[in-house]
Design an enzyme around this catalytic site. Structure first.
Site, PDB file in Angstrom:
ATOM      1  N   SER A 611       5.017  -6.763  -7.664  1.00 15.01           N
ATOM      2  CA  SER A 611       5.598  -5.433  -7.721  1.00 15.01           C
ATOM      3  C   SER A 611       6.140  -5.141  -9.130  1.00 15.01           C
ATOM      4  O   SER A 611       5.430  -5.298 -10.114  1.00 15.01           O
ATOM      5  CB  SER A 611       6.670  -5.303  -6.641  1.00 15.01           C
ATOM      6  OG  SER A 611       7.076  -3.968  -6.478  1.00 15.01           O
ATOM      7  N   HIS A 752       2.895  -4.313   1.267  1.00 16.63           N
ATOM      8  CA  HIS A 752       3.401  -4.676  -0.053  1.00 16.63           C
ATOM      9  C   HIS A 752       4.191  -5.975   0.044  1.00 16.63           C
ATOM     10  O   HIS A 752       5.329  -6.002   0.528  1.00 16.63           O
ATOM     11  CB  HIS A 752       4.288  -3.544  -0.568  1.00 16.63           C
ATOM     12  CG  HIS A 752       4.686  -3.675  -2.005  1.00 16.63           C
ATOM     13  ND1 HIS A 752       3.792  -3.621  -3.046  1.00 16.63           N
ATOM     14  CD2 HIS A 752       5.912  -3.852  -2.581  1.00 16.63           C
ATOM     15  CE1 HIS A 752       4.432  -3.739  -4.195  1.00 16.63           C
ATOM     16  NE2 HIS A 752       5.724  -3.894  -3.938  1.00 16.63           N
TER      17      HIS A 752
END
Length: 774
Positions: A611, A752
């Site tokens: 990320s 994610h």
């Protein structure tokens, strides 16, 4: 009584916030459109920046009114990087030979206001002529020189004759509060530009005298936290209702000045705390004066005496409050409704369809000047009202939400990517040697300037302290060591706590995966994102740290992170780079430490990130060639995903959410990403010829999996210069089917995250690329 007033103020804010809680700011494109509309009107009306302004008399166009406009234009340019804005400002400077009105010997703050823009333009293109005159002007006041004269409106300057020698200790020049905004930011900019604290000291002497001495006891009411315009308005002067007379725009000038100073002034300046407290006290004083319709009256404390709508004071207060929300100095829940109401009022009730701004009070010094006001009345000068409006809009833009993300592939508009091999002179690079000598440095500088900010090259003293060693750190398969990296011989708090895991049965020095954790070092064990047992069993080590040790991940994190604590040692100002740059710098310092560890294979250090930390890992690898292998896990916008592809998170959206991550220039491309001279395939190209793995997740649409794949694919031409293969020319691979060679890519099922499946692919990749043998 003081506690009662504080209670009433808080109660008023809560009631006001509740009354408008259903309102919100328009999205960024609408805010920007309003600013463009107003600015286009003015630039068309005044196509020649050098032409005189004619009202009751003719005046040169670098007087204070026009200088305030250019403050606003440069603010607009910071978020909307149109060449026409820059050219218009440069032309203004050229037409006036980059010199203040009445030359370099004046002490008049009004004449010095143009210096704010001259210095801003110098910071973009450091041509000496842009700052020589304004520096000489201010140096006359700081270091001693010649004095100025009264200006033709009798508003400023010193009571003397042109050429009169003065003492550098003279500090009574700012005898009207408008002067604080006209000149104070000039002193700040020069002090920052030349790393010379004498500008800051002189600035404070001038401010202090105005605040505490002018008019007998100063122009600042320390009980009501507002400013009298000049000595003519200090008590016993009263408004008809018996209240003190506080002019809206005058107080707006001071609030704006404090914002512009605090935005640049080093944190270690001894008077910064006073400026910040004055700013906070002023905000708390002006908010209760806001009208129901969102405006502020020209007279803050007497709505019956020249009350009514007024744009300039309203815009300056909006500017100051929106900035405080952005910086985290003001509680967003309490203060955002104030900004919502005022911005809505200005756009709907002042901004004409053609861009003209109504309800602008003309020049003067008190509520009665320029009256009566109206929607259609043209003030004696239009420029400074627009400048105030643009300052306000720029800060409102930065706390507004970006355009809603597009998650429909069919709605991705056409876009064009820059050629990573096309050099500045237009020719196409064709060899690895030419790439390394010419093109790579060129692209690296583009990323420094446009995306992440400058990476410091100065070194700081470093030492390492071993805090703990556990020979059975992970269920008998790993050795755990905790080390603190100290970045200074002094106790500045600049330190990074690193935890190192090495395989206990390793027959030789181990290659190490290096990356930050989101949850801190103690949470690493047991974290699904760091499957330590499996990694160690494969013969790899892990070095990690909590990225907040370098800089807290929030808007004001720079104040306590290394961008401030090490600013002097690293010879870089906090504004010159973003948090991602600071975090990347920290990863490179972990690499320094690992060079000293005997159990670590220093030639096979691998940087990895997920990320925002994936963005960090990529920038660390681009800035430091020691990283032998690089892994980007769902790094998205500002990482591996193409920025010019309008899908998922965009430049505008990410800067609205996390403006502290990137260079200040990066946010300007939110309104026109096509103008950005780089894209992320070029960042990945900077990593060549080292092995690179980029990964996505099928349900992580905000990170734009296809954009990440295309970024990896686009970097392949650089790897090709070295005879290396990338991910190939095929289309997006199926879920769970990795593709590629020296550049590799996969997309897995799920959301994610970084999973064991991801790690298995990365370790297989490392086995092959680094020829690992347990």
């Amino acid at each position: 009584m003081k506690h009662k007033k504080h209670f009433l103020w808080v109660f008023g804010i809560v009631v006001f916030a509740s009354a408008v809680s259903g309102q919100k700011l328009p999205p960024q494109p609408e805010v920007l459109q309003a600013m463009r509309q107003a600015n286009d009107y003015f630039m068309k009306k005044w196509p020649d920046p050098g032409v005189q302004i004619v009202t009751n008399i003719a005046r040169p166009s670098h007087i204070w009114t026009r200088a305030v406009y250019y403050e606003g234009l440069m603010a607009l340019y910071s978020i909307d990087r149109k060449p026409a804005y820059y050219d218009y400002a440069v032309d203004w400077g050229v037409k006036h030979q980059w010199t203040p009105r009445n030359g370099t010997s004046v002490r008049n703050a009004d004449d010095q206001c143009c210096g704010q823009t001259y210095i801003d333009l110098f910071n973009i293109d450091p041509r000496p002529e842009r700052v020589a005159a304004i520096k000489a002007t201010i140096d006359n006041m700081v270091k001693g020189g010649v004095g100025g004269r009264e200006d033709d409106e009798g508003k400023g300057g010193m009571n003397g004759h042109e050429g009169k020698a003065v003492n550098a200790d003279k500090c009574d020049d700012w005898h009207w509060i408008d002067a604080i905004q006209m000149a104070m930011p000039v002193f700040t900019r020069l002090g920052v530009l030349y790393h010379d604290t004498s500008y800051f000291r002189k600035m404070y002497d001038l401010y202090h005298f105005t605040k505490y001495s002018h008019g007998g006891n100063g122009l600042y009411n320390q009980q009501e936290h507002l400013w009298w315009r000049d000595k003519d308005f200090v008590p016993p002067y009263k408004e008809p209702n018996g209240q003190n007379c506080y002019w809206s725009r005058g107080n707006g000038w001071v609030l704006a000045a404090l914002v512009r100073v605090l935005s640049l002034l080093p944190l270690n300046d001894p008077h910064r705390g006073e400026y910040l407290q004055d700013y906070l006290d002023m905000v708390r004083a002006v908010v209760p004066c806001q009208r129901v319709d969102g405006y502020w009256n020209p007279s803050l404390h007497d709505s019956t005496h020249f009350g009514g709508k007024e744009l300039t004071g309203t815009a300056l207060f909006t500017y100051g409050i929106a900035w405080g929300i952005k910086m985290g100095y003001l509680d967003k829940k309490a203060y955002l409704p104030v900004v919502v109401r005022s911005w809505d009022a200005m756009v709907k009730e002042s901004l004409h369809p053609n861009g003209f701004l109504g309800w602008v009070q003309g020049t003067g010094k008190e509520p009665k000047d320029g009256q009566p006001l109206s929607y259609d009345k043209v003030p004696d000068f239009e420029d400074y009202g627009l400048g105030c409006f643009l300052l306000a809009g720029t800060e409102v833009y930065q706390i507004a939400s970006g355009a809603r993300e597009n998650l429909d592939e069919a709605k991705v508009p056409p876009y064009q990517e820059p050629n990573v091999l096309r050099a500045a002179d237009g020719h196409v690079v064709s060899s690895a040697r030419e790439w390394e000598k010419l093109q790579r440095p060129y692209i690296y500088e583009l990323f420094e300037h446009n995306v992440y900010g400058r990476m410091p090259v100065a070194r700081v003293p470093v030492n390492y302290t071993t805090e703990a060693v556990d020979s059975l750190g992970v269920e008998g398969v790993g050795i755990r060591k905790v080390v603190t990296i100290h970045f200074s011989g002094n106790d500045t708090g600049a330190r990074l706590r690193v935890v190192l895991y090495l395989p206990v049965r390793a027959r030789k020095a181990a290659p190490v995966f290096v990356g930050y954790s989101f949850g801190g070092n103690e949470g690493l064990r047991g974290s699904s994102q760091w499957p330590l047992r499996e990694i160690l069993a494969r013969g790899y080590g892990v070095a990690s740290a909590w990225y907040w040790d370098i800089e807290p991940d929030r808007y004001d994190g720079w104040q306590t992170g290394i961008r401030t604590s090490l600013a002097g040692a690293l010879q870089i100002e906090p504004r010159e780079w973003g948090a991602i740059g600071a975090w990347a710098w920290g990863l490179n310092r972990i690499a320094d430490y690992l060079q000293t560890e005997k159990g670590v294979d220093r030639r096979r250090l691998m940087v990895i990130g997920h990320s925002r930390l994936g963005k960090t890992a990529l920038w660390a690898a681009a800035t430091d060639p020691r990283w032998a292998l690089v892994v980007s896990n769902e790094s998205g916008e500002g990482g591996a995903a193409l920025s010019k592809r309008d899908f998922g998170e965009t430049v505008a959206i990410i800067n609205a959410k996390f403006p502290w991550w990137f260079s200040p220039v990066y946010k300007s491309y939110g309104s026109d990403v096509a103008a950005m001279p780089v894209d992320q395939h070029m960042l990945l190209g900077l990593i060549a010829p080292r092995p690179l793995y980029v990964a996505s997740a099928a349900e992580d649409l905000n990170s734009d999996p296809k954009g990440e794949f295309l970024g990896a694919q686009g970097a392949g031409v650089v790897y090709g210069l070295y005879g290396k293969k990338g991910v190939g020319d095929g289309g997006m691979p199926e879920v769970g089917h990795p593709v590629g060679d020296m550049v590799r890519y996969h997309i897995r099922s799920g959301k994610h995250d970084i999973t064991l499946y991801d790690w298995q692919q990365y370790m297989d990749f490392a086995d092959r690329m680094l020829k690992i043998k347990i």
